[in-house]
Design a protein around this motif. Sequence first.
Motif, short mmCIF file in Angstrom:
data_model
loop_
_atom_site.label_atom_id
_atom_site.label_comp_id
_atom_site.label_asym_id
_atom_site.label_seq_id
_atom_site.Cartn_x
_atom_site.Cartn_y
_atom_site.Cartn_z
N THR A 257 0.45 -14.02 -1.56
CA THR A 257 1.31 -13.74 -0.41
C THR A 257 2.48 -14.70 -0.39
O THR A 257 3.62 -14.31 -0.18
CB THR A 257 0.50 -13.84 0.90
OG1 THR A 257 -0.58 -12.91 0.82
CG2 THR A 257 1.36 -13.54 2.10
N ARG A 258 2.20 -15.95 -0.64
CA ARG A 258 3.27 -16.95 -0.66
C ARG A 258 4.21 -16.75 -1.83
O ARG A 258 5.35 -17.15 -1.78
CB ARG A 258 2.69 -18.36 -0.69
CG ARG A 258 2.08 -18.73 0.63
CD ARG A 258 1.69 -20.17 0.69
NE ARG A 258 1.06 -20.42 1.97
CZ ARG A 258 0.59 -21.57 2.34
NH1 ARG A 258 0.66 -22.60 1.53
NH2 ARG A 258 0.04 -21.71 3.52
N GLN A 259 3.72 -16.15 -2.88
CA GLN A 259 4.57 -15.87 -4.04
C GLN A 259 5.41 -14.61 -3.83
O GLN A 259 6.18 -14.23 -4.68
CB GLN A 259 3.71 -15.70 -5.30
CG GLN A 259 3.04 -16.96 -5.77
CD GLN A 259 4.05 -17.99 -6.20
OE1 GLN A 259 4.95 -17.70 -6.95
NE2 GLN A 259 3.91 -19.20 -5.69
N GLY A 260 5.24 -13.97 -2.69
CA GLY A 260 6.02 -12.78 -2.39
C GLY A 260 5.50 -11.53 -3.07
O GLY A 260 6.20 -10.55 -3.20
N ARG A 261 4.25 -11.54 -3.50
CA ARG A 261 3.66 -10.38 -4.15
C ARG A 261 2.71 -9.69 -3.17
O ARG A 261 2.15 -10.30 -2.28
CB ARG A 261 2.91 -10.80 -5.41
CG ARG A 261 3.84 -11.42 -6.41
CD ARG A 261 3.14 -11.66 -7.72
NE ARG A 261 4.08 -12.23 -8.65
CZ ARG A 261 4.03 -13.47 -9.10
NH1 ARG A 261 3.07 -14.27 -8.71
NH2 ARG A 261 4.92 -13.91 -9.95
N GLU A 262 2.47 -8.45 -3.39
CA GLU A 262 1.58 -7.68 -2.52
C GLU A 262 0.16 -7.80 -3.04
O GLU A 262 -0.29 -7.01 -3.86
CB GLU A 262 2.02 -6.22 -2.46
CG GLU A 262 1.24 -5.39 -1.48
CD GLU A 262 1.15 -6.03 -0.11
OE1 GLU A 262 0.03 -6.34 0.31
OE2 GLU A 262 2.19 -6.22 0.52
N PHE A 263 -0.56 -8.82 -2.57
CA PHE A 263 -1.91 -9.05 -3.05
C PHE A 263 -2.97 -8.31 -2.24
O PHE A 263 -4.12 -8.28 -2.63
CB PHE A 263 -2.21 -10.56 -3.09
CG PHE A 263 -2.13 -11.08 -4.48
CD1 PHE A 263 -0.95 -11.01 -5.19
CD2 PHE A 263 -3.24 -11.59 -5.11
CE1 PHE A 263 -0.87 -11.46 -6.47
CE2 PHE A 263 -3.16 -12.04 -6.40
CZ PHE A 263 -1.98 -11.97 -7.09
N LEU A 264 -2.59 -7.71 -1.17
CA LEU A 264 -3.54 -6.89 -0.44
C LEU A 264 -4.01 -5.76 -1.35
O LEU A 264 -5.20 -5.48 -1.46
CB LEU A 264 -2.89 -6.34 0.82
CG LEU A 264 -3.76 -5.56 1.77
CD1 LEU A 264 -4.92 -6.44 2.24
CD2 LEU A 264 -2.96 -5.08 2.95
N GLU A 265 -3.08 -5.12 -2.05
CA GLU A 265 -3.43 -4.07 -2.99
C GLU A 265 -4.25 -4.62 -4.16
O GLU A 265 -5.17 -3.98 -4.64
CB GLU A 265 -2.18 -3.37 -3.51
CG GLU A 265 -1.45 -2.58 -2.44
CD GLU A 265 -2.33 -1.53 -1.77
OE1 GLU A 265 -3.07 -0.82 -2.50
OE2 GLU A 265 -2.28 -1.40 -0.54
N PHE A 266 -3.91 -5.82 -4.58
CA PHE A 266 -4.63 -6.48 -5.66
C PHE A 266 -6.11 -6.66 -5.28
O PHE A 266 -7.00 -6.34 -6.05
CB PHE A 266 -3.98 -7.83 -5.97
CG PHE A 266 -4.75 -8.71 -6.91
CD1 PHE A 266 -4.77 -8.45 -8.26
CD2 PHE A 266 -5.46 -9.79 -6.42
CE1 PHE A 266 -5.47 -9.27 -9.12
CE2 PHE A 266 -6.17 -10.60 -7.28
CZ PHE A 266 -6.17 -10.35 -8.64
N LEU A 267 -6.35 -7.16 -4.07
CA LEU A 267 -7.73 -7.39 -3.64
C LEU A 267 -8.49 -6.08 -3.45
O LEU A 267 -9.70 -6.03 -3.66
CB LEU A 267 -7.77 -8.20 -2.35
CG LEU A 267 -7.48 -9.68 -2.50
CD1 LEU A 267 -7.51 -10.35 -1.13
CD2 LEU A 267 -8.47 -10.36 -3.41
N LYS A 268 -7.80 -5.03 -3.06
CA LYS A 268 -8.45 -3.74 -2.87
C LYS A 268 -9.01 -3.18 -4.17
O LYS A 268 -9.87 -2.31 -4.16
CB LYS A 268 -7.48 -2.74 -2.26
CG LYS A 268 -7.19 -3.01 -0.81
CD LYS A 268 -6.21 -2.00 -0.25
CE LYS A 268 -5.88 -2.30 1.19
NZ LYS A 268 -4.89 -1.36 1.73
N GLU A 269 -8.56 -3.71 -5.31
CA GLU A 269 -9.02 -3.23 -6.61
C GLU A 269 -10.35 -3.84 -7.02
O GLU A 269 -10.97 -3.38 -7.97
CB GLU A 269 -7.98 -3.54 -7.68
CG GLU A 269 -6.69 -2.79 -7.50
CD GLU A 269 -5.65 -3.21 -8.53
OE1 GLU A 269 -6.01 -3.87 -9.52
OE2 GLU A 269 -4.48 -2.86 -8.33
N THR A 270 -10.80 -4.91 -6.34
CA THR A 270 -12.05 -5.56 -6.71
C THR A 270 -13.11 -5.30 -5.64
O THR A 270 -12.79 -5.17 -4.47
CB THR A 270 -11.86 -7.09 -6.86
OG1 THR A 270 -11.55 -7.64 -5.59
CG2 THR A 270 -10.75 -7.41 -7.84
#
Length: 108
Positions: A83-96
């Motif tokens: 999130t701090r890097q400006g990336r959408e990690f919510l979608e990333f976490l939804k993959e695991t």
Amino acid sequence: MLRFDMIAMFEDEETRRIMRTVVMKPGTHVNELIRSAHVVQNSFYPRIASLLKQGLLIEKKELNRRQFYPTKKGYRATYEDGTRQGREFLEFLKETAYGKQLLEATDW
């Protein structure tokens, strides 16, 4: 609700790649992790020791192989860092699988 008191951010891009690789592939062994995260062996070991000491990863030994798994704190740190890097990690976490559980258990 889960509570996370201290979330450590990753000090550099190599550490970030190691954490993201472990989150995407829990149980990754040393050689595979070095290859997948594109990290050289000499810089890998101090970084993995730091992540273990911070409680972001746990290590299990199976058949003489060191395997790494993210902790709840590790998942959260990966999300916060992303999130701090400006990336959408919510979608990333939804993959695991565990990422989905973590998201369901928190108020995101």
